[in-house]
Each structure stands twice: as structure tokens, then as C-alpha cells.
Design an enzyme around this catalytic site. Structure first.
Site, mmCIF file in Angstrom:
data_model
loop_
_atom_site.group_PDB
_atom_site.id
_atom_site.type_symbol
_atom_site.label_atom_id
_atom_site.label_comp_id
_atom_site.label_asym_id
_atom_site.label_seq_id
_atom_site.Cartn_x
_atom_site.Cartn_y
_atom_site.Cartn_z
ATOM 1 N N ASP A 49 81.686 -6.757 145.759
ATOM 2 C CA ASP A 49 82.006 -5.260 146.256
ATOM 3 C C ASP A 49 82.832 -5.753 147.743
ATOM 4 O O ASP A 49 82.684 -6.153 148.208
ATOM 5 C CB ASP A 49 80.541 -6.091 147.235
ATOM 6 C CG ASP A 49 79.297 -4.860 145.836
ATOM 7 O OD1 ASP A 49 79.354 -4.683 144.811
ATOM 8 O OD2 ASP A 49 78.008 -5.221 146.132
ATOM 9 N N HIS A 196 82.058 -10.331 146.584
ATOM 10 C CA HIS A 196 82.687 -9.545 148.061
ATOM 11 C C HIS A 196 83.965 -9.556 148.298
ATOM 12 O O HIS A 196 84.867 -11.034 147.962
ATOM 13 C CB HIS A 196 81.942 -9.859 149.238
ATOM 14 C CG HIS A 196 80.424 -9.418 149.273
ATOM 15 N ND1 HIS A 196 79.302 -10.200 148.468
ATOM 16 C CD2 HIS A 196 79.856 -8.098 148.638
ATOM 17 C CE1 HIS A 196 78.190 -9.677 148.592
ATOM 18 N NE2 HIS A 196 78.519 -7.968 148.837
#
Length: 403
Positions: A49, A196
Site C-alpha cells: 500500500d 507498505h
């Protein structure tokens, strides 16, 4: 008296509006909620992400390239505006792109129009930067999802809402060892790993080589989310297309799918042994600009009902979304209408009726939590049980759960 009649009329209008809204929402195909791939093959999808800073993107890309691994990146529009070159680099390396909203709000607090605005804005930014679409996959900010979110996201053109079954929680700054162990010790076939790209996930670049090496030693191959879900790939910009080998594929089956020959594919890819393929291998398919899948000679038909999606229909008939879409000339796989008659390719007879189970409502239950538990949808359970207000359940109520 007149005031009393007016109040009654207002209440009746509100009830009618609620029923109409529910009916309209049921007509649209909701996004399919996915936590992992439904497979026994040792494949895993690494997903990242991207938020506002994207500090580690280029480090992550270098590691993935060094290990010949393709991953999936869920992108925010605001992040893409902050670091456009890094986003271009992701696309240039051949990784899959997904939509993670524009400004990372909790989608449960948004209207359907606001959801669409978030998704459309990001799609436009990403397409302008890379020439690639983020459709059909979406990841909800904070993983925050309910039935309204799935309906709104599906209506906006995103057929799959991708969650995860291993959360590294790398954003809190855990060590590389902690992150590695969390993935390696919990891996199962079809796993979707959440990581992430931002500065907070400082341990991720160091953990990634160890994760890849240790999972390969366990016999795992790395795939994108679309490969994990067996979704059709987007055609490349230039002539010809590519195909990523999946478990069970042979050169003959691939050649048949693309209406070409084993010899042509072998020649285009310098393959000396036509019996040797590896999962994840990317093949050039000569003489094709798209990936046609001709409908088989035998087929049956299915009439679309409230709550149906192409994915749920394909799963019921043991076929694929791409095959049904091709057989019915469907260009938007997220748009179905109730009563629509679909040709189901590759089936001579209809499958047995879908099994149902009974469930007794308990304190704290919601239709959404029950639907997730039974791998069904709110709309299907509501339609099966003639429920007009999906927010109202009573303890002890016995529900028929369609599967």
C-alpha cells in the site's frame, strides 16, 4: 388532523424510499471481498500500500527485480501526485496497479458518490502517469469495509476488494526479523501479504529479500493479485500479448486458449523443451493483440438474480469470469441486470441447486457479518429471506443462507 396525516404520509414516503434504495443497490453487482486466493497451489501475492511519502518504493522495486518477483501496488491519488516518477517506475517494472483511494478516507463514512469520486480521481491520475488502469482491484483504506462499501465500489467499476490474510503491520516500524517471521511462519497457499512503501515501514526493505528467499525455499511462487484470482490480464500497448503460467498449464492448453500453436509459442520464447514450464513464467504469445477465449461448444443458461456477480456465477458453474464475459459479449464485468439471461460456456447441464444452510441470529450479529461468515452476500441473504430492512435483525430469527 391534517398535521397527523402529513406525518403519516412522510413516514410512508421514507419507507418507500428505503425499499427503493435497497432494490437499486441490489441490482448493481457488489465488489467481491477477497482475503486470500482459493487455491491449493503454493502461490503468494505480495502487496504494497502506497500513501503520501512512498519513501521505500525504489528500494522495494530493486529488490523485486533482483529476485524476479512481480507484486501488486495499491496506489493513492495523493501519493501519486507527491511522487509521480516512483509510480511510473512501478508500472515500468511490470507490477500490477490497484486503487487505494485518493486521500485515504474511511469508506464506511462516504456516500456512493463520494466513493466513486475518490476512485475515479485516482484512476485518472494513475492512467495519465502510466497508461495503465487500476481496475478491477481496490483496497479499502484501513481495510474498512461493509456491505455499502462493497456496493459502492462495485458500482464504480471495481469488481474485487482485496483484503489480506497476513498483515505484517510493518508501518509501526517493526524489525526486519519480526516482519520476516510473521510472513514465513503464517504462509499458506493463496496468501495475500500486506506491506507498505512509506517511511514508517522502515523494516520492510530489509525484510523483503529474506521473505522471498525463505518462501522460495518452501516451494512458493510469487504472483500478482490478478494472477492469484485468475483474472484476465490487460493487453499490452503494442502488438502481441503475454501470458503468465499457472499451475496445471501446458503449452498445448495455452496454445489452444490463444488460438495459436505450441511450435509458435516455443519459437517466440526460445523454449527447447515444450514439456517444461514453471509457474509464474511469462510467455510471449505471437500473433495476438488480445487474449480471446472462444466459448466451448456446450453451454447452458443462467438468469441473473439479485445479489449475483459474475464472480459468484462463475464459481457456481466452475468456470471463469473471463469466459462468461466473452460468451456474452460483456464489456463491463461489474454490470449485471436482474433477469439478464447469460450463456454459461463449457457446461452441458446446469449444476445442482446451490446448497443452503440455516442460521439462528445471535446478539451482535449483522447481515454483513453473517454474509462474510458464510461466504455469501447481504443482498442474497436479504432476498432469500424477504428482508426489506437489512439493518434490522431479531435475536432468535432463523435465516436461510444461500451459498
Amino acid at each position: 388532523m391534517g398535521t397527523k396525516i402529513g406525518k403519516i404520509a412522510a413516514v410512508m414516503l421514507l419507507i418507500l424510499f428505503s425499499l427503493f434504495s435497497f432494490s437499486s443497490q441490489s441490482d448493481a453487482a457488489s465488489s467481491v471481498y477477497v482475503t486470500k486466493g482459493n487455491t491449493s497451489s503454493k502461490v503468494v501475492a505480495l502487496t504494497f500500500d502506497d500513501g503520501s511519502d512512498g519513501t521505500n518504493i525504489n528500494k522495494i522495486l530493486d529488490i523485486l527485480s533482483a529476485h524476479n518477483v512481480k507484486a501488486t501496488f495499491f496506489l493513492t491519488g495523493s501519493g501519486a501526485e507527491n511522487h509521480p516518477q516512483a509510480i511510473k517506475n512501478i508500472a515500468a517494472k511490470g507490477h500490477q496497479l490497484g486503487n487505494h483511494s485518493y486521500s485515504h478516507p474511511d469508506f464506511r463514512t462516504l456516500s456512493a458518490a463520494q466513493m466513486k469520486s475518490q476512485l475515479d480521481r485516482t484512476e485518472t491520475i494513475i492512467k495519465n502517469l502510466t497508461g495503465k488502469s487500476t481496475k478491477p482491484i481496490f483496497r479499502a483504506p484501513y481495510g474498512s469495509v461493509n456491505a455499502s462499501v462493497l456496493a459502492g465500489v462495485g458500482a464504480a467499476g471495481y469488481g474485487y476488494t482485496i483484503q489480506w490474510n497476513i498483515d505484517t503491520i510493518d508501518w509501526r516500524g517493526d524489525s526486519a526479523t519480526t516482519i520476516t517471521n510473521k510472513v514465513v511462519n503464517n504462509i499458506v497457499p493463496g496468501t495475500v501479504v500486506l506491506m507498505h512503501t512509506g517511511t514508517g515501514a522502515s523494516g520492510t526493505p530489509a525484510a523483503l529479500p529474506n521473505i522471498i528467499t525463505k518462501l522460495k525455499a518452501k516451494g512458493y511462487s510469487f504472483v500478482t493479485v490478478s494472477q492469484l484470482l485468475n483474472l484476465p490480464a490487460s493487453p499490452p500497448a503494442s502488438g502481441g500479448t503475454t501470458y503468465t503460467v499457472k499451475a496445471g498449464d501446458t503449452l498445448y492448453s495455452i496454445a489452444k486458449r490463444f488460438n495459436t500453436t505450441v511450435a509458435k509459442i516455443a519459437a517466440a520464447n526460445n523454449i527447447a523443451n515444450v514439456n517444461l514450464l514453471r509457474i509464474g513464467q511469462v510467455l510471449k504469445i505471437p500473433g495476438t493483440s488480445t487474449a480471446p477465449t472462444p466459448p466451448p461448444a456446450t453451454s447452458t443458461t443462467y438468469t441473473v438474480k439479485a445479489g449475483d456477480t459474475l464472480y459468484s456465477i462463475a464459481k457456481r458453474y466452475n468456470t471463469t469470469v473471463a469466459k462468461i464475459a466473452a460468451a456474452n459479449n460483456i464489456t463491463n464485468v461489474n454490470l449485471l441486470r436482474i433477469g439478464q439471461v447469460l450463456k454459461i460456456p463449457g457446461t452441458a447441464t446446469a449444476p445442482p441447486p446451490a446448497a443452503t444452510v440455516k442460521y439462528t441470529v445471535k446478539a451482535g450479529d449483522t447481515l454483513y457479518s453473517i454474509a462474510v461468515r458464510y461466504n455469501s452476500t447481504v443482498a442474497k441473504i436479504a432476498a432469500t429471506n424477504n428482508i426489506t430492512n437489512v439493518n434490522f435483525l431479531r435475536i432468535g430469527q432463523v435465516l436461510t443462507i444461500p451459498r
